[in-house]
Design an enzyme around this catalytic site. Structure first.
Site, PDB file in Angstrom:
ATOM      1  N   THR A 224       0.798  -1.262   0.033  1.00 48.11           N
ATOM      2  CA  THR A 224      -0.161   0.064  -0.005  1.00 48.11           C
ATOM      3  C   THR A 224       0.866   1.172   0.174  1.00 48.11           C
ATOM      4  O   THR A 224       1.738   1.293   0.931  1.00 48.11           O
ATOM      5  CB  THR A 224      -1.016   0.269   1.363  1.00 48.11           C
ATOM      6  OG1 THR A 224      -1.624  -1.136   1.461  1.00 48.11           O
ATOM      7  CG2 THR A 224      -1.698   1.287   1.472  1.00 48.11           C
ATOM      8  N   VAL A 253     -12.315  -6.468   1.263  1.00 43.55           N
ATOM      9  CA  VAL A 253     -11.617  -5.065   1.261  1.00 43.55           C
ATOM     10  C   VAL A 253     -10.994  -4.689   2.594  1.00 43.55           C
ATOM     11  O   VAL A 253     -11.526  -5.183   3.646  1.00 43.55           O
ATOM     12  CB  VAL A 253     -12.955  -4.263   1.008  1.00 43.55           C
ATOM     13  CG1 VAL A 253     -12.516  -2.724   1.199  1.00 43.55           C
ATOM     14  CG2 VAL A 253     -13.457  -4.475  -0.502  1.00 43.55           C
ATOM     15  N   GLY A 254     -10.023  -4.225   2.419  1.00 40.06           N
ATOM     16  CA  GLY A 254      -9.251  -3.928   3.899  1.00 40.06           C
ATOM     17  C   GLY A 254      -9.526  -2.511   4.256  1.00 40.06           C
ATOM     18  O   GLY A 254     -10.682  -1.875   3.768  1.00 40.06           O
ATOM     19  N   GLY A 276      -0.648  -1.987   6.634  1.00 41.27           N
ATOM     20  CA  GLY A 276      -0.583  -3.056   7.420  1.00 41.27           C
ATOM     21  C   GLY A 276      -2.057  -4.002   7.296  1.00 41.27           C
ATOM     22  O   GLY A 276      -2.417  -3.808   6.463  1.00 41.27           O
ATOM     23  N   GLY A 278      -5.226  -5.016   7.334  1.00 42.60           N
ATOM     24  CA  GLY A 278      -6.532  -3.843   7.226  1.00 42.60           C
ATOM     25  C   GLY A 278      -7.625  -4.266   8.212  1.00 42.60           C
ATOM     26  O   GLY A 278      -8.086  -3.256   8.675  1.00 42.60           O
TER      27      GLY A 278
HETATM   28  N1  ASP Z   1      -3.905  -2.243   4.642  1.00 40.71           N
HETATM   29  C1  ASP Z   1      -3.703  -3.032   3.418  1.00 40.71           C
HETATM   30  C2  ASP Z   1      -5.077  -3.873   3.329  1.00 40.71           C
HETATM   31  O1  ASP Z   1      -5.179  -4.472   4.567  1.00 40.71           O
HETATM   32  C3  ASP Z   1      -2.610  -3.775   2.910  1.00 40.71           C
HETATM   33  C4  ASP Z   1      -1.235  -2.922   3.102  1.00 40.71           C
HETATM   34  O2  ASP Z   1      -1.227  -2.057   3.840  1.00 40.71           O
HETATM   35  O3  ASP Z   1      -0.192  -3.690   3.099  1.00 40.71           O
HETATM   36  O4  ASP Z   1      -5.719  -4.171   2.466  1.00 40.71           O
END
Ligand code: ASP
Length: 364
Positions: A224, A253-254, A276, A278
């Site tokens: 992300t 969906v995160g 991270g 989500g």
């Molecule tokens: N936060 C994002 C999600 O959970 C993934 C990430 O930030 O690495 O989709």
């Protein structure tokens, strides 16, 4: 064109006069405004905000190493009298089109082999837009901005989001995986035992896409991208775009496209973006709570730490298995971040600095 000398002079003048970002924001609030559906005033999109009396020193920050390149694009806008909103949109487009990472169409697919993208954007006046579960569109962040500016809604998902994007003139890209994603997917298919991915932790052990690592061609592989910017006129904006968890359940969906979880901006206080796992960011309404912690007087880093500690209290011993990181910028240009585990870094660009900063973490 706003040249560097003029910028430095103007910055010195306004800072010397003790003008804070918040004061600068209110100094420009009377001219050229739009009103959103909630009656909140904002600047018209895509137009420079001209008021030389209100110039302050801009700042842009973004998640992970890829943020260095993304910040360059944002910085060009910020130093040319541009809006923070335009800067955060343009900045993350660089990452979306890099096609060799975990953002944009080059990213790893879901468990059915299809890349689905999530993104959101928010400006200084609570205007916001988001798309989720979007397929075959190169720049989901631009569609999110169109949702914000051209519809009465905040979020469009899936087929509806794609239809809207096409109606707005976005091209449907071919339904093919990038070479890297195809190879990772084939590898994943060998086991293909679905369970919730442990973002940033498991991936560091080589199972997935999220660990930032240098690819053989020298490009950065990262996840992300979230970006926050403060423009010369004291306006904050933020953006966030991702393919989410690699090999996720179809439809997952995160936090990244969810206003208040993955991103939040309140010009009176500051802005925050998350990365991270989500699901664990959504549970604590992460980004908005970091902004609230700043409103109570915490520094950006202390506010991020407070929310990470909340995630840890909730997850108890399971906190060891997940990575979450928050990144924040206040309306005076101060920045900070905090993560559960070591390894999270963010890129900063200001009038005096261009660097990668390693965030502190709960576990060492
Ligand atoms: N936060 C994002 C999600 O959970 C993934 C990430 O930030 O690495 O989709």
């Amino acid at each position: 064109m706003y040249n560097r000398r003029k910028f430095i002079r103007a910055t010195a003048f306004s800072l010397g006069a003790g003008l804070t970002a918040a004061q600068a924001a209110s100094a420009t609030a009377t001219s050229n405004t739009n009103t959103d559906i909630n009656g909140i005033e904002s600047k018209p999109s895509g137009q420079p905000l001209k008021n030389t009396a209100a110039i302050i020193s801009p700042v842009v920050i973004s998640t992970w190493d890829a943020g260095l390149e993304a910040n360059k694009a944002a910085w060009t806008i910020l130093t040319n009298e541009g809006r923070a909103l335009d800067a955060v949109e343009r900045g993350v487009m660089v990452t979306e089109e890099s096609l060799n990472c975990c953002v944009g169409l080059g990213a790893n697919p879901d468990r059915d082999g299809i890349v689905t993208l999530d993104a959101c954007i928010m400006d200084e006046a609570f205007n916001c837009g988001a798309v989720a579960f979007l397929e075959r569109i190169k720049h989901p962040i631009c569609v999110a901005r169109r949702v914000m500016e051209k519809t009465p809604h905040v979020m469009l998902v899936g087929e509806g989001a794609q239809q809207f994007a096409q109606a707005e003139g976005f091209t449907l890209e071919p339904k093919v995986l990038s070479k890297t994603a195809q190879a990772s997917y084939e590898e994943w298919l060998k086991r293909s035992n679905y369970r919730s991915p442990r973002i940033n932790i498991e991936n560091q052990k080589g199972h997935g896409p999220f660990a930032p690592a240098k690819l053989p061609n020298g490009e950065w592989n990262h996840d992300t991208i979230g970006m926050l910017a403060l423009d010369m006129f004291g306006h904050l904006s933020g953006s966030c775009t991702t393919s989410g968890a690699g090999f996720k359940m179809r439809g997952r969906v995160g936090d990244s496209p969810i206003i208040g979880a993955g991103l939040y901006v309140d010009n009176e206080v500051g802005a925050c973006v998350a990365t991270g796992q989500g699901e664990d960011v959504i549970r604590v309404a992460g980004a908005s709570m970091v902004v609230e912690a700043m409103r109570q007087g915490r520094s950006p880093e202390a506010a991020c730490q407070a929310l990470i500690e909340r995630v840890i209290r909730i997850k108890k011993e399971k906190a060891k298995d997940i990575q979450v990181a928050f990144l924040a910028l206040d309306n005076k240009g101060n920045t900070g971040a905090y993560a559960i585990h070591p390894g999270f870094s963010y890129a900063l660009r200001s009038a005096t600095e261009e660097k990668l900063i390693v965030a502190k973490s709960y576990f060492t």
